[in-house]
Design an enzyme around this catalytic site. Structure first.
Site, mmCIF file in Angstrom:
data_model
loop_
_atom_site.group_PDB
_atom_site.id
_atom_site.type_symbol
_atom_site.label_atom_id
_atom_site.label_comp_id
_atom_site.label_asym_id
_atom_site.label_seq_id
_atom_site.Cartn_x
_atom_site.Cartn_y
_atom_site.Cartn_z
ATOM 1 N N SER A 1 35.577 34.295 41.179
ATOM 2 C CA SER A 1 34.773 35.255 40.192
ATOM 3 C C SER A 1 35.042 34.771 39.040
ATOM 4 O O SER A 1 36.329 34.509 38.337
ATOM 5 C CB SER A 1 35.172 36.627 40.455
ATOM 6 O OG SER A 1 34.690 37.310 39.343
ATOM 7 N N ASP B 1 26.009 44.010 38.065
ATOM 8 C CA ASP B 1 27.006 43.487 37.248
ATOM 9 C C ASP B 1 26.907 43.580 35.755
ATOM 10 O O ASP B 1 25.784 43.332 35.262
ATOM 11 C CB ASP B 1 27.116 42.120 37.577
ATOM 12 C CG ASP B 1 28.747 41.342 37.123
ATOM 13 O OD1 ASP B 1 28.971 41.693 36.111
ATOM 14 O OD2 ASP B 1 28.969 40.304 37.549
#
Length: 341
Positions: A90, A252
């Site tokens: 990530s 996000d």
């Protein structure tokens, strides 16, 4: 205060996306490799539930577990826990981990630059941090090799009809859609509908298209839907907005480093972006990551790129998560008002 367990956390965010870091109170999970340790956490669920479920967590939260590295070149290692997945890599979480390691004094900071190597379950990532007055001000993350999957393929989406999509891998797996073609400008008031539709598209893509990683047979699903806005040219490359829908249904807050990597891999595969060019990615809240293609690469039989992600992280607090022995919800709970169906 009585507690059966106490987990020490330094909280952080990278360009708006929460990425807490567990720095104490948890033994390293079993496994000879970091991927095996990741798999144990994903299957066991105990730690994931404790830190991600309410009342200690929430659908907006990602949590990273620091563990001793397995690779001899790594200075530190981390396992990423997202609301539904325990992914290979990530971008926002690697920036949060780097910020916590340096700003928290876990790894000595060197000014004006600190270089370190992190081990993620998906592989090694090289980090360069610009540091000033005791703060890691800007983090440069050389991501794992990223590649295009299927390009311009039809996808039948319930309630939407047939749309054209791409798939790609940027440290995690994506179905990539044209936001403008679906009527989205990627602005804040669209977040709820983007999150809802993104889950529908992701589920449809998993059912109809699937995903395979040529070197990691364990990773065989699409995690996210990336809504990508129009591209404009800049002096060093390109710029554009994007919003990534994360299971079970949130957007996000950052531009999503793995999505930036996946998008650049797609642009490279289409002949639109070259080594050395940059991509300025803007999120739904206006925060920014800069992506850059460092060099070409190969993943199995697929042409790939080595991307760099550049962004900022900030520590927001420290926490001690505890479990009272009389707590009737030791593993926490989830409700569909925020966690989806």
């Amino acid at each position: 205060m009585r507690s059966h367990k106490t987990i020490h956390v330094i909280s952080a965010h990278a360009e708006g996306e929460v990425g807490d870091v567990i720095v104490g109170g948890v033994l390293p999970p079993p496994g000879d490799t970091l991927w095996e340790q990741r798999s144990f956490i994903a299957e066991d669920q105990v730690l994931r539930n404790f830190v991600l479920n309410e009342p200690r967590g929430g659908v907006f939260r990602h949590v990273n577990l620091l563990v001793p590295p397995k690779h001899p070149d790594a200075d530190a290692a981390f396992i990423i826990m997202e609301p539904e997945d325990t992914p290979p890599m990530s971008g926002s979480n690697s920036i949060c981990v780097s910020t916590v390691l340096l700003d928290g004094g876990i790894i000595p900071m060197q000014e004006p630059e600190t270089h370190l190597t992190l081990e993620a379950p998906g592989g090694l990532v090289r980090v360069r941090a610009e540091c000033h007055n005791g703060k890691a001000e800007r983090i440069f993350v050389q991501n794992v090799a990223s590649f295009a999957g299927q390009i311009s393929v039809p996808l039948d989406v319930p309630g939407l009809g047939t749309i054209t999509v791409d798939t790609a891998y940027g440290g995690d797996s994506f179905v990539v859609v044209d936001a403008k073609a679906l009527g989205f400008d990627i602005v804040e008031h669209e977040a709820k509908e983007l999150a809802r539709l993104g889950v529908v598209i992701t589920n449809a893509a998993n059912e109809q298209l699937g995903f395979t990683h040529p070197e990691n047979p364990d990773w065989k699903h699409i995690s996210f839907c990336a809504f990508c806005g129009p591209i404009s040219e800049t002096a060093t490359g390109f710029a554009g907005k994007s919003a990534v829908a994360i299971q079970p249904g949130k957007i996000d807050r950052s531009p999503t480093g793995t999505a930036v990597s996946a998008r650049m891999a797609l642009m490279a595969a289409k002949g639109q972006m070259q080594v050395g060019q940059t991509f300025e990615a803007t999120s739904i809240i206006g925060s920014r990551f800069t992506g850059k293609i460092i060099e070409p690469a190969q993943v199995g039989d697929r042409a790939a790129i080595i991307p760099e992600i550049i962004g900022r992280g900030w520590i927001t607090g420290t926490h001690q998560h505890m479990l009272d022995p009389d707590d009737p919800w030791p593993g926490g709970y989830r409700l569909s008002d925020t966690w989806g169906a």
